[in-house]
Design an enzyme around this catalytic site. Sequence first.
Site, PDB file in Angstrom:
ATOM      1  N   GLU A  10       6.791  -4.682  -3.455  1.00 23.94           N
ATOM      2  CA  GLU A  10       5.605  -5.115  -2.681  1.00 23.94           C
ATOM      3  C   GLU A  10       5.028  -6.404  -3.267  1.00 23.94           C
ATOM      4  O   GLU A  10       4.661  -7.331  -2.542  1.00 23.94           O
ATOM      5  CB  GLU A  10       4.512  -4.038  -2.740  1.00 23.94           C
ATOM      6  CG  GLU A  10       4.684  -2.931  -1.765  1.00 23.94           C
ATOM      7  CD  GLU A  10       3.345  -2.209  -1.520  1.00 23.94           C
ATOM      8  OE1 GLU A  10       2.284  -2.851  -1.606  1.00 23.94           O
ATOM      9  OE2 GLU A  10       3.387  -0.995  -1.252  1.00 23.94           O
ATOM     10  N   THR A  15      -4.226   1.014  -4.978  1.00 19.68           N
ATOM     11  CA  THR A  15      -3.802   0.873  -3.573  1.00 19.68           C
ATOM     12  C   THR A  15      -4.154   2.137  -2.774  1.00 19.68           C
ATOM     13  O   THR A  15      -4.160   3.247  -3.304  1.00 19.68           O
ATOM     14  CB  THR A  15      -2.293   0.598  -3.453  1.00 19.68           C
ATOM     15  OG1 THR A  15      -1.594   1.694  -4.018  1.00 19.68           O
ATOM     16  CG2 THR A  15      -1.909  -0.678  -4.166  1.00 19.68           C
ATOM     17  N   GLY A  42      15.340   0.252  -3.347  1.00 19.36           N
ATOM     18  CA  GLY A  42      14.645   1.517  -3.104  1.00 19.36           C
ATOM     19  C   GLY A  42      13.968   1.586  -1.747  1.00 19.36           C
ATOM     20  O   GLY A  42      13.326   2.583  -1.432  1.00 19.36           O
ATOM     21  N   ASP A  54       9.819   0.591  -8.818  1.00 17.37           N
ATOM     22  CA  ASP A  54      10.517  -0.550  -8.231  1.00 17.37           C
ATOM     23  C   ASP A  54       9.976  -0.879  -6.841  1.00 17.37           C
ATOM     24  O   ASP A  54       9.953  -2.039  -6.432  1.00 17.37           O
ATOM     25  CB  ASP A  54      12.017  -0.244  -8.142  1.00 17.37           C
ATOM     26  CG  ASP A  54      12.631  -0.040  -9.511  1.00 17.37           C
ATOM     27  OD1 ASP A  54      12.174  -0.699 -10.464  1.00 17.37           O
ATOM     28  OD2 ASP A  54      13.541   0.795  -9.641  1.00 17.37           O
TER      29      ASP A  54
HETATM   30  N1  LIG Z   1      -1.621   4.127  -1.998  1.00 20.24           N
HETATM   31  C1  LIG Z   1      -0.377   4.305  -1.567  1.00 20.24           C
HETATM   32  N2  LIG Z   1      -0.085   5.342  -0.725  1.00 20.24           N
HETATM   33  C2  LIG Z   1       1.178   5.564  -0.314  1.00 20.24           C
HETATM   34  N3  LIG Z   1       2.227   4.792  -0.647  1.00 20.24           N
HETATM   35  C3  LIG Z   1       1.997   3.749  -1.468  1.00 20.24           C
HETATM   36  C4  LIG Z   1       0.695   3.461  -1.960  1.00 20.24           C
HETATM   37  N4  LIG Z   1       0.774   2.373  -2.754  1.00 20.24           N
HETATM   38  C5  LIG Z   1       2.073   1.990  -2.754  1.00 20.24           C
HETATM   39  N5  LIG Z   1       2.818   2.802  -1.985  1.00 20.24           N
HETATM   40  C6  LIG Z   1       4.273   2.792  -1.718  1.00 20.24           C
HETATM   41  O1  LIG Z   1       4.877   3.802  -2.518  1.00 20.24           O
HETATM   42  C7  LIG Z   1       6.262   3.530  -2.610  1.00 20.24           C
HETATM   43  C8  LIG Z   1       6.853   4.053  -3.892  1.00 20.24           C
HETATM   44  O2  LIG Z   1       6.173   3.544  -4.961  1.00 20.24           O
HETATM   45  P1  LIG Z   1       6.769   3.249  -6.393  1.00 20.24           P
HETATM   46  O3  LIG Z   1       7.872   2.298  -6.353  1.00 20.24           O
HETATM   47  O4  LIG Z   1       5.580   2.859  -7.206  1.00 20.24           O
HETATM   48  O5  LIG Z   1       7.285   4.677  -6.918  1.00 20.24           O
HETATM   49  P2  LIG Z   1       8.688   5.420  -6.819  1.00 20.24           P
HETATM   50  O6  LIG Z   1       9.309   5.200  -5.500  1.00 20.24           O
HETATM   51  O7  LIG Z   1       8.424   6.802  -7.240  1.00 20.24           O
HETATM   52  O8  LIG Z   1       9.542   4.735  -7.953  1.00 20.24           O
HETATM   53  P3  LIG Z   1      10.884   3.837  -7.921  1.00 20.24           P
HETATM   54  O9  LIG Z   1      10.646   2.778  -6.894  1.00 20.24           O
HETATM   55  O10 LIG Z   1      10.966   3.276  -9.318  1.00 20.24           O
HETATM   56  O11 LIG Z   1      12.038   4.731  -7.594  1.00 20.24           O
HETATM   57  C9  LIG Z   1       6.379   2.028  -2.497  1.00 20.24           C
HETATM   58  O12 LIG Z   1       7.273   1.737  -1.466  1.00 20.24           O
HETATM   59  C10 LIG Z   1       4.984   1.539  -2.148  1.00 20.24           C
HETATM   60  O13 LIG Z   1       5.031   0.635  -1.062  1.00 20.24           O
HETATM   61  C1  LIG Z   2      27.248  13.138 -10.188  1.00 16.86           C
HETATM   62  C2  LIG Z   2      27.043  12.231 -11.402  1.00 16.86           C
HETATM   63  C3  LIG Z   2      26.168  11.120 -11.053  1.00 16.86           C
HETATM   64  C4  LIG Z   2      25.994  10.095 -12.156  1.00 16.86           C
HETATM   65  C5  LIG Z   2      25.433   8.882 -11.480  1.00 16.86           C
HETATM   66  C6  LIG Z   2      24.965   7.824 -12.406  1.00 16.86           C
HETATM   67  C7  LIG Z   2      24.741   6.554 -11.658  1.00 16.86           C
HETATM   68  C8  LIG Z   2      23.284   6.301 -11.435  1.00 16.86           C
HETATM   69  C9  LIG Z   2      23.083   4.887 -10.960  1.00 16.86           C
HETATM   70  C10 LIG Z   2      21.638   4.596 -10.721  1.00 16.86           C
HETATM   71  C11 LIG Z   2      21.492   3.177 -10.281  1.00 16.86           C
HETATM   72  C12 LIG Z   2      20.080   2.847  -9.977  1.00 16.86           C
HETATM   73  C13 LIG Z   2      19.975   1.460  -9.490  1.00 16.86           C
HETATM   74  C14 LIG Z   2      18.577   1.174  -9.122  1.00 16.86           C
HETATM   75  C15 LIG Z   2      18.099   1.291  -7.913  1.00 16.86           C
HETATM   76  C16 LIG Z   2      16.671   1.053  -7.602  1.00 16.86           C
HETATM   77  O1  LIG Z   2      16.532  -0.187  -6.997  1.00 16.86           O
HETATM   78  C17 LIG Z   2      16.160   2.117  -6.636  1.00 16.86           C
HETATM   79  C18 LIG Z   2      14.653   2.027  -6.521  1.00 16.86           C
HETATM   80  O2  LIG Z   2      14.045   2.463  -7.663  1.00 16.86           O
HETATM   81  N1  LIG Z   2      16.500   3.441  -7.090  1.00 16.86           N
HETATM   82  C19 LIG Z   2      17.352   4.191  -6.421  1.00 16.86           C
HETATM   83  O3  LIG Z   2      17.832   3.837  -5.387  1.00 16.86           O
HETATM   84  C20 LIG Z   2      17.688   5.543  -7.022  1.00 16.86           C
HETATM   85  C21 LIG Z   2      19.177   5.748  -7.023  1.00 16.86           C
HETATM   86  C22 LIG Z   2      19.527   7.035  -7.704  1.00 16.86           C
HETATM   87  C23 LIG Z   2      20.984   7.333  -7.564  1.00 16.86           C
HETATM   88  C24 LIG Z   2      21.368   8.635  -8.181  1.00 16.86           C
END
Ligand SMILES: Nc1ncnc2c1ncn2[C@@H]1O[C@H](COP(=O)(O)OP(=O)(O)OP(=O)(O)O)[C@@H](O)[C@H]1O
Ligand SMILES: CCCCCCCCCCCCC/C=C/[C@@H](O)[C@H](CO)NC(=O)CCCCC
Length: 555
Positions: free
Chosen positions: A210, A177, A516, A205
Amino acid sequence: MERPGRLLLLSELRVRNAACDVSLSRCLLTWKRRVSSPVYRPFRPSVSHSVSVSEIIAVREEDEDSGSRQTDDGSWNKIEEREGKDCGQAFTVLYVERCRQHRWRCAEVTFTCPDVALCQRWVSSIREQLAAITSRPRRLLVYINPYGGKRQGKRIYDQKVAPLFAQAGVSTDVIVTEYANHARDHLRKGAELKKYDGVVCVGGDGMFSEIIHGLIWRTQTDGGVDLNCPDETLLPCSLRIGIIPAGSTDCICFATVGTNDPVTSALHIIVGDSQPMDVSSVHHNNTFLRYSVSLLGYGFYGDVLTDSERKRWMGPARYDFSGVKMFLTHHYYEGTVSYLPARGILGTPRDAARCRSGCLVCQRNGQLLSDRAENYEMDEASDSDSDSEWRTIRGKFLAINAASMSCACPRTPKGLSPAAHLADGTTDLILVRKCSRFNFLRHLLRHTSKDDQFDMTFVEVHRVRRFRFTPRYCQSDSDLELDLRENGKHQIFSQIFRDHPACGCAPAYSSWNCDGEILTHTAIDVRVHCQLIKLFARGIEEPAVFEDLTNPCAI
Ligand SMILES: Nc1ncnc2c1ncn2[C@@H]1O[C@H](COP(=O)(O)OP(=O)(O)OP(=O)(O)O)[C@@H](O)[C@H]1O
Ligand SMILES: CCCCCCCCCCCCC/C=C/[C@@H](O)[C@H](CO)NC(=O)CCCCC
Ligand SMILES: [Ca+2]
């Protein structure tokens, strides 16, 4: 383990220079070392190995002319050196081996045959069995986010996943991408989806989000479904989705496979696993906003996300930083939550049982919900009419979370809602009311221990099929009027309240963290669509299934 069934082949072959009885049925490949004279070796057990045909990745004929072959790390091995001098013809079977903590590896065993014809019969018989497995994908569309997580997506795919797909004969079209929503828009408009058996996303995620937005949009638009109507029954997507984890949380991968490991995910894709999943649609005033499969969180998780987005440069550590910061900030938000409890189905959010591979709760509830929709033509549209079923809670909340599945991830291996199900048509609505910092910390810490995070006076959890949230200082006209009447204040004061509630310092609104992504509206209407999508996964396997103490990899 499957039963052997009728044998297709039974031969004496050699494995590591030892004579073995090797058999192949439609279900199993088995090899057992021959004990030539049990009298002389009475205490040596004859070890038997079995591999389910459904977990064979590929079979490879060894190169007879050169007497050598390339290994996964790129070096060359002499067949004679590995298999003994008298090897003759040889073929190698690559298969799934279970390791610790739900990880899968690609193991291999080389059989040497006395003659060419027999060797070829074995190779073609195994290939025939593999070809008969119709659930395996032959052609995949792969999207790689090069910027997700620690920015390793491209390297992970090239080094760990592409070689496995090539060995298994899975062909791929790969798109790296170039901008956010590239994959979503390509799936909506550009991709010729008929060519593919599935879509793979390499990322986190957000990247998975997407993909589902692209696929669901395409499926509904092709089927003439109005996305803006929250009461519409959505059409299930036919293409399965594979996730190669390369993000920051990767909670969808973790909660459906049991680990965040690219090789394990690639193997689940190759063997053609299938795991249905619920999807929640999020609307605001009859306008579609987003879909969610994992966490919809207002308050704490919304604030963590908003704060962490400004710190993307920190990589996955941004969540820890913002998590601590938002815990210390300790904001609460006022609002009204209404929900439609999930009735007449199996399971509650306080169950000890967990959603695992082949989950009966998901199967039963999926069936019940589709029977209900068919027989009585009763779906959410009529649910929304039965006002008596709706329940309403007003209050001050530190967090309002809806978990359509456990949301297990390395940060919380049991998840935000440990007993939630991947495909039961419900979401667990968790309300954390205003409490002291100390109590909120106790609640958060319980996500990382065996203690029950719901067993606290300020926490309640409900399994629901639909819910709505309206913030206290809502911008909708009707709520504003209600506010004015209740408070007897002039509109100008309401405007001030909206930005700064009574204390004058804390914000009145949080944001919704939708898998997220930050949502643009705070007042939302959420509805769960049972088993709308399918993943190349099988749910988390019970330890008993894979704890094979004879396997050194599992110890
Ligand atoms: N080439 C790109 N440049 C910038 N952003 C992108 C690109 N491709 C995808 N994205 C966006 O990057 C964002 C984050 O991507 P991704 O979910 O893969 O990683 P992350 O946020 O680090 O992980 P997680 O969602 O597990 O917390 C997504 O919202 C996606 O829409
Ligand atoms: C002070 C002690 C703290 C201990 C906390 C433990 C609890 C952690 C719970 C984490 C739950 C994650 C749920 C998943 C959410 C995802 O859709 C989203 C996108 O990747 N991630 C976050 O929002 C990332 C969210 C990150 C939150 C910390
Ligand atoms: Ca669910």
